[in-house]
Design a protein around this motif. Structure first.
Motif, short mmCIF file in Angstrom:
data_model
loop_
_atom_site.label_atom_id
_atom_site.label_comp_id
_atom_site.label_asym_id
_atom_site.label_seq_id
_atom_site.Cartn_x
_atom_site.Cartn_y
_atom_site.Cartn_z
N THR A 61 59.10 75.25 106.86
CA THR A 61 58.14 75.39 107.95
C THR A 61 57.76 74.00 108.44
OG1 THR A 61 57.22 77.41 106.99
CG2 THR A 61 55.88 76.27 108.64
N VAL A 62 57.86 73.77 109.76
CA VAL A 62 57.50 72.49 110.35
C VAL A 62 56.39 72.72 111.37
CG1 VAL A 62 58.32 70.43 111.56
CG2 VAL A 62 59.88 71.68 110.05
N HIS A 63 55.25 72.09 111.16
CA HIS A 63 54.11 72.23 112.07
C HIS A 63 54.11 71.11 113.10
CE1 HIS A 63 51.91 75.56 110.13
NE2 HIS A 63 52.50 75.13 109.02
N LYS A 64 53.13 71.15 114.00
CA LYS A 64 53.08 70.23 115.13
C LYS A 64 51.86 69.32 115.12
CE LYS A 64 55.53 73.46 118.18
NZ LYS A 64 55.50 74.17 119.49
N LEU A 65 51.32 69.03 113.95
CA LEU A 65 50.17 68.11 113.91
C LEU A 65 50.61 66.73 114.39
CD1 LEU A 65 49.17 70.46 112.08
CD2 LEU A 65 48.00 68.73 110.71
#
Length: 215
Positions: free
Chosen positions: A74-78
């Motif tokens: 899972t790769v988030h966009k923070l």
């Protein structure tokens, strides 16, 4: 050199504040684990870089660093460099990860890392995974924050060379950085290898370790 085995490992969690953190800090360890245990589950979480070139690099890289594994990334966009200002979002991402996995081993940044994103994530991990073996990996950079690690994973020369090759191959967006080169990665691995009587190694900090020597 004193050695303690972790027993059978079926599930591993690996987290990074940025795409490439996991591969730089623990890529050789992941390769070693996955080559030895085909089918091992690896739950990976990255807090920034989602939705763009960096995520594409990360997905291809971790697939190469986890051959034969059941990889769930899972790769988030923070925003990069802003984790303290997005603490609630980061905490929510870590808690969601904790709810869906019960790992035998956690690979995360060091709590003493000078980068605020790395350090913040490390603090979240030792709280969310308080009953787990958490190994804090190191990332070489200009801050000069490398410490005196407590745990080492020896790497064969083949694995060490493979790690460096994969880093160069899968993260072209980082090649312009002055510290991002073969000499830096292999040099640190050689130093850590000397410290544990191996040719190469990756080194980790441990916040807490419970022994069970009676079994």
């Amino acid at each position: 050199m004193i050695r303690l085995g972790a027993g059978r490992l079926d599930r591993v969690v690996a987290v990074g504040a940025h795409c490439d953190d996991i591969a730089i800090g623990a890529g050789g360890t992941l390769l070693t684990l996955c080559l030895a245990r085909p089918g091992i589950r690896v739950d990976a979480l990255v807090l920034s870089g989602g939705g763009g070139e960096r995520e594409q690099e990360e997905r291809a890289a971790l697939a190469a660093f986890c051959p034969g594994a059941d990889l769930r990334l899972t790769v988030h966009k923070l925003p990069d460099g802003r984790l303290p200002a997005h603490w609630d979002e980061a905490k929510g991402a870590v808690e969601e990860l904790r709810e869906r996995t019960e790992p035998d081993l956690v690979l995360a940044p060091r709590t003493e890392d000078a980068h605020q994103d790395h350090r913040g994530l490390a603090q979240l991990m030792t709280t969310a995974f308080r009953d787990h073996l958490v190994l804090g990996y190191e990332i070489v950079k200009w801050d000069g924050d490398l410490g005196r690690p407590a745990a080492y994973q020896p790497l064969t020369q083949e694995v060490a060379e493979r790690k460096v090759r994969l880093l160069q191959e899968h993260y072209p967006s980082q090649r312009h950085r002055p510290w991002y080169d073969r000499e830096a990665f292999l040099g640190l691995a050689r130093i850590r290898g000397i410290e544990c009587h191996a040719r190469y190694a990756e080194a980790f900090d441990i916040t807490k370790l419970t022994l069970d020597l009676g079994e």
